[in-house]
Design a protein around this motif. Structure first.
Motif, PDB file in Angstrom:
ATOM      1  N   UNK A  60       3.178  -3.562   2.939  1.00 34.21           N
ATOM      2  CA  UNK A  60       2.892  -2.431   2.041  1.00 34.21           C
ATOM      3  C   UNK A  60       1.415  -2.324   1.679  1.00 34.21           C
ATOM      4  N   UNK A  61       0.625  -3.354   1.955  1.00 29.20           N
ATOM      5  CA  UNK A  61      -0.793  -3.318   1.617  1.00 29.20           C
ATOM      6  C   UNK A  61      -1.552  -2.491   2.644  1.00 29.20           C
ATOM      7  N   UNK A  62      -2.487  -1.669   2.164  1.00 33.21           N
ATOM      8  CA  UNK A  62      -3.305  -0.872   3.067  1.00 33.21           C
ATOM      9  C   UNK A  62      -4.642  -0.583   2.413  1.00 33.21           C
ATOM     10  N   UNK A  63      -5.597  -0.206   3.220  1.00 29.29           N
ATOM     11  CA  UNK A  63      -6.875   0.248   2.682  1.00 29.29           C
ATOM     12  C   UNK A  63      -6.797   1.751   2.474  1.00 29.29           C
ATOM     13  N   UNK A  72     -26.432  10.810  -8.854  1.00 31.60           N
ATOM     14  CA  UNK A  72     -27.134  11.235  -7.632  1.00 31.60           C
ATOM     15  C   UNK A  72     -26.236  12.020  -6.686  1.00 31.60           C
ATOM     16  N   UNK A  73     -24.956  12.134  -6.991  1.00 31.75           N
ATOM     17  CA  UNK A  73     -24.046  12.890  -6.136  1.00 31.75           C
ATOM     18  C   UNK A  73     -22.746  12.152  -5.877  1.00 31.75           C
ATOM     19  N   UNK A  74     -21.953  12.715  -4.958  1.00 34.66           N
ATOM     20  CA  UNK A  74     -20.654  12.144  -4.605  1.00 34.66           C
ATOM     21  C   UNK A  74     -20.755  11.455  -3.258  1.00 34.66           C
ATOM     22  N   UNK A  75     -19.970  10.403  -3.088  1.00 35.90           N
ATOM     23  CA  UNK A  75     -19.917   9.729  -1.803  1.00 35.90           C
ATOM     24  C   UNK A  75     -18.541   9.093  -1.651  1.00 35.90           C
ATOM     25  N   UNK A  76     -18.163   8.815  -0.415  1.00 36.03           N
ATOM     26  CA  UNK A  76     -16.857   8.189  -0.177  1.00 36.03           C
ATOM     27  C   UNK A  76     -17.053   6.732   0.207  1.00 36.03           C
ATOM     28  N   UNK A  77     -16.059   5.927  -0.170  1.00 38.38           N
ATOM     29  CA  UNK A  77     -16.034   4.527   0.242  1.00 38.38           C
ATOM     30  C   UNK A  77     -14.635   4.206   0.732  1.00 38.38           C
ATOM     31  N   UNK A  78     -14.547   3.206   1.579  1.00 39.53           N
ATOM     32  CA  UNK A  78     -13.258   2.773   2.086  1.00 39.53           C
ATOM     33  C   UNK A  78     -12.906   3.433   3.396  1.00 39.53           C
ATOM     34  N   UNK A  79     -11.744   3.043   3.908  1.00 33.07           N
ATOM     35  CA  UNK A  79     -11.239   3.565   5.173  1.00 33.07           C
ATOM     36  C   UNK A  79      -9.771   3.895   5.022  1.00 33.07           C
ATOM     37  N   UNK A  80      -9.312   4.827   5.825  1.00 26.52           N
ATOM     38  CA  UNK A  80      -7.895   5.169   5.839  1.00 26.52           C
ATOM     39  C   UNK A  80      -7.608   6.449   5.096  1.00 26.52           C
ATOM     40  N   UNK A  81      -6.340   6.611   4.747  1.00 28.74           N
ATOM     41  CA  UNK A  81      -5.906   7.795   4.008  1.00 28.74           C
ATOM     42  C   UNK A  81      -6.517   7.777   2.608  1.00 28.74           C
ATOM     43  N   UNK A  82      -6.465   8.912   1.952  1.00 19.99           N
ATOM     44  CA  UNK A  82      -6.992   9.002   0.587  1.00 19.99           C
ATOM     45  C   UNK A  82      -6.218   8.052  -0.335  1.00 19.99           C
ATOM     46  N   UNK A  83      -6.932   7.440  -1.258  1.00 23.73           N
ATOM     47  CA  UNK A  83      -6.297   6.566  -2.239  1.00 23.73           C
ATOM     48  C   UNK A  83      -5.428   7.407  -3.177  1.00 23.73           C
ATOM     49  N   UNK A  84      -4.328   6.844  -3.651  1.00 21.67           N
ATOM     50  CA  UNK A  84      -3.485   7.575  -4.600  1.00 21.67           C
ATOM     51  C   UNK A  84      -4.265   7.930  -5.865  1.00 21.67           C
ATOM     52  N   UNK A  86      -3.281   7.976  -8.819  1.00 20.19           N
ATOM     53  CA  UNK A  86      -2.941   7.087  -9.919  1.00 20.19           C
ATOM     54  C   UNK A  86      -3.453   5.655  -9.712  1.00 20.19           C
ATOM     55  N   UNK A  87      -4.223   5.428  -8.650  1.00 18.60           N
ATOM     56  CA  UNK A  87      -4.731   4.087  -8.366  1.00 18.60           C
ATOM     57  C   UNK A  87      -5.617   3.602  -9.506  1.00 18.60           C
ATOM     58  N   UNK A  88      -5.586   2.302  -9.734  1.00 11.77           N
ATOM     59  CA  UNK A  88      -6.428   1.682 -10.764  1.00 11.77           C
ATOM     60  C   UNK A  88      -7.457   0.800 -10.068  1.00 11.77           C
ATOM     61  N   UNK A  89      -8.668   0.817 -10.557  1.00 15.16           N
ATOM     62  CA  UNK A  89      -9.748   0.059  -9.966  1.00 15.16           C
ATOM     63  C   UNK A  89     -10.177  -1.040 -10.909  1.00 15.16           C
ATOM     64  N   UNK A  90     -10.477  -2.215 -10.377  1.00 15.56           N
ATOM     65  CA  UNK A  90     -10.928  -3.319 -11.212  1.00 15.56           C
ATOM     66  C   UNK A  90     -11.901  -4.167 -10.446  1.00 15.56           C
TER      67      UNK A  90
END
Length: 90
Positions: A60-63, A72-84, A86-90
């Motif tokens: 079930x784990x995925x990136x 300074x603007x927007x940027x993307x990080x990570x790989x794969x499908x968009x994160x949910x 409701x995801x929580x970051x820590x």
């Protein structure tokens, strides 16, 4: 081999003090190179049952990829499908 972070991974096993310790490791890219580990610690009499749970959980784990906003603007990080959303970051 079991699936973890979207690919088949080797399982490393140690036996110590009556316990079986199985670990899988994956390299991935977030905003930089990273590593993820998942470890099962169990007793021999529970190994089959616990290994089934370990394997199904690991699958079930995925990136994922997310958009960060900074002054300074927007940027993307990570790989794969968009994160949910409701995801929580820590």
């Amino acid at each position: 081999m079991i699936t973890f972070l979207g690919a088949k991974r080797r399982v490393c096993e140690e036996r110590r003090s009556g316990y079986i310790i199985r670990t899988i490791k994956a390299l991935y890219v977030a905003d930089l190179d990273a590593q993820a580990y998942l470890t099962l610690i169990t007793r021999p009499e529970r190994l089959r049952q616990d290994m089934a749970t370990f394997q199904s959980t690991a699958a079930t784990f995925r990136t994922c990829k997310t958009i960060w906003s900074e002054p300074k603007g927007r940027f993307s990080i990570g790989q794969g499908a968009a994160c949910p959303k409701e995801a929580r970051w820590f």
